[in-house]
Structures are given as C-alpha cells and as structure tokens.
Design a protein around this motif. Structure first.
Motif, PDB file in Angstrom:
ATOM      1  N   UNK A 184       0.837  -1.196   0.000  1.00  0.00           N
ATOM      2  CA  UNK A 184       0.000   0.000   0.000  1.00  0.00           C
ATOM      3  C   UNK A 184       0.879   1.256   0.000  1.00  0.00           C
ATOM      4  N   UNK A 185       0.269   2.355  -0.380  1.00  0.00           N
ATOM      5  CA  UNK A 185       0.931   3.647  -0.252  1.00  0.00           C
ATOM      6  C   UNK A 185       0.753   4.076   1.203  1.00  0.00           C
ATOM      7  N   UNK A 186       1.815   3.940   1.998  1.00  0.00           N
ATOM      8  CA  UNK A 186       1.654   4.128   3.441  1.00  0.00           C
ATOM      9  C   UNK A 186       1.798   5.570   3.884  1.00  0.00           C
ATOM     10  N   UNK A 187       2.494   6.407   3.136  1.00  0.00           N
ATOM     11  CA  UNK A 187       2.544   7.832   3.438  1.00  0.00           C
ATOM     12  C   UNK A 187       2.872   8.138   4.878  1.00  0.00           C
ATOM     13  N   UNK A 188       1.943   8.828   5.571  1.00  0.00           N
ATOM     14  CA  UNK A 188       2.136   9.197   6.975  1.00  0.00           C
ATOM     15  C   UNK A 188       1.488   8.206   7.952  1.00  0.00           C
ATOM     16  N   UNK A 189       0.979   7.095   7.450  1.00  0.00           N
ATOM     17  CA  UNK A 189       0.329   6.130   8.327  1.00  0.00           C
ATOM     18  C   UNK A 189       1.329   5.587   9.349  1.00  0.00           C
ATOM     19  N   UNK A 190       0.899   5.418  10.597  1.00  0.00           N
ATOM     20  CA  UNK A 190       1.793   4.861  11.610  1.00  0.00           C
ATOM     21  C   UNK A 190       1.936   3.356  11.449  1.00  0.00           C
ATOM     22  N   UNK A 191       2.979   2.800  12.067  1.00  0.00           N
ATOM     23  CA  UNK A 191       3.126   1.359  12.133  1.00  0.00           C
ATOM     24  C   UNK A 191       3.919   0.739  11.003  1.00  0.00           C
ATOM     25  N   UNK A 192       4.523   1.546  10.145  1.00  0.00           N
ATOM     26  CA  UNK A 192       5.331   1.001   9.054  1.00  0.00           C
ATOM     27  C   UNK A 192       6.805   1.118   9.423  1.00  0.00           C
ATOM     28  N   UNK A 193       7.428  -0.040   9.629  1.00  0.00           N
ATOM     29  CA  UNK A 193       8.794  -0.117  10.118  1.00  0.00           C
ATOM     30  C   UNK A 193       9.725  -0.635   9.028  1.00  0.00           C
ATOM     31  N   UNK A 194      11.019  -0.481   9.246  1.00  0.00           N
ATOM     32  CA  UNK A 194      11.991  -1.024   8.308  1.00  0.00           C
ATOM     33  C   UNK A 194      11.896  -2.543   8.248  1.00  0.00           C
ATOM     34  N   UNK A 195      12.093  -3.077   7.056  1.00  0.00           N
ATOM     35  CA  UNK A 195      12.252  -4.516   6.886  1.00  0.00           C
ATOM     36  C   UNK A 195      13.656  -4.903   7.350  1.00  0.00           C
TER      37      UNK A 195
END
Length: 212
Positions: free
Chosen positions: A21-32
């Motif tokens: 998804x296009x995560x933009x400013x959404x929280x909870x997206x961390x480095x792989x």
C-alpha cells in the motif's frame, strides 16, 4: 573565505509492506530486515565524515534509519516534523498489481491538477518546510556536516527547487533511491552544489514503490 557546511538528506531504508500500500504518513510502518541492513550500511559508509548534527522525520521508518547513525556518531536524534512525508489522500490504497491508484475510476476526481498536486500537499508547501529544516540543520552544523532522514518526495522536491527545475514531475524519474544521500553543500548560506550517492544501492530491490 566562507566556511563550508554540508547537509545530507537521507531517504529511509526499505519498509516492511506486505500489502503493497501507499503508506505515506500512516503509523506502524517499520523497516524490513533489508531496510535495517541499509541503515547500518549507510552509517558505516559515512562514519569517517564530520557529522555533528542528526535530524529525523517523526515516522518510524525514518527514526529507525537514523538509529545506527546516532550510535556511530554519538549524537542525539532531533525529530523535526518538517521532514515528514508529504500528505496524500491515497494513504492505505494498494499500489501496483493492477489495483493501483491510477487504475480505479473512483480516484479520478482527485487527479485533476498534477501541478499542485490535487491529491495531496502542495509542492510549494513541501519546498517551504524542507527549506526551513535545511536552514536549521545548516545553522546547527556550521563548518561541519549534518544528516537529515526524510522521505523520497520531500527530498526530491527540495532538490528540484534548489536546482531551479519545475516541481511537477513523473515520480518514476526521481533520483532518490532507498537509503540514498542527496547532499547540499553551502559556502556560508549560499548553496554551491548538490550531490547524490547510494551507499546501500547493492541492497536495493528494484523496482521500488514510488513515493515511499
């Protein structure tokens, strides 16, 4: 002769995004795991430089990219909200694989003005906040170097502005890979050059999600 200061804009590393998804400013997206390796690689590549100030976007992926740099230089990370990803109304929408933003008629009403752009934060507003953040970093690192961890679109837009190029652009043509460095060199307050490098380029899986 005026002192030379270098401000490096570092794009964060690869993000764990299995839903694409296009995560933009959404929280909870961390480095792989690869993203963490990228961050470590960048930290090692710049360890011998004269870095005295470190800034980061507030988003998790940026702060996680900054962490190895903080350890390498013994610096505190200053979170600067001006370095955040650009606003985008398509946050959470899948991209690619036939179900992307530009393939759905229900999204067309948001795409009427690519100059502004109509689907998110105005390019001119991105330039203003990024210029302010760079000015702050330049003052903090006078005669030395600073690193600022941010995101692809803000980094690319401020580079276009610095090079006096048009802000509307094709996202596929951005020169701003994952964990890349876009480096602004100043004599005093005057910009004298813009450089680009990809110290973790060997770890990048292409193609990557645009606008991340």
């Amino acid at each position: 002769m005026a002192e030379t200061t270098v401000v490096h804009l570092l794009r964060h590393g690869e993000v764990h995004n299995p839903a694409n998804v296009l995560y933009g400013r959404l929280p909870g997206y961390h480095l792989s795991e690869t993203g963490r390796q990228m961050a470590e690689t960048v930290a090692k590549s710049v360890a011998g430089r004269d870095v005295v100030a470190l800034f980061s976007s507030p988003l998790e992926r940026a702060r996680e990219t900054a962490a190895p740099l903080a350890a390498a230089f013994g610096l505190e990370v200053t979170v600067d909200d001006r370095l955040i990803e650009a606003e985008n109304i398509f946050e959470g929408v899948p991209v690619g694989n036939g179900d992307g933003v530009f393939r759905s008629p229900r999204h067309y009403r948001h795409l009427w003005n690519p100059i502004r752009p109509s689907w998110g934060e105005r390019y001119t507003d991105v330039v203003q906040r990024m210029k302010g953040a760079i000015d702050t970093a330049r003052e903090a690192a006078r005669g030395h170097e600073a690193i600022m961890v941010s995101h692809q679109l803000p980094i690319w837009i401020i580079r276009l502005a610095a090079e006096r190029r048009r802000l509307p652009h094709d996202p596929r043509r951005r020169q701003c890979g994952l964990a890349s460095l876009t480096s602004f060199s100043f004599e005093g307050d005057r910009l004298i050059s813009v450089g680009y490098s990809e110290p973790a380029g060997a770890l990048v899986k292409r193609p990557t999600v645009p606008g991340a």
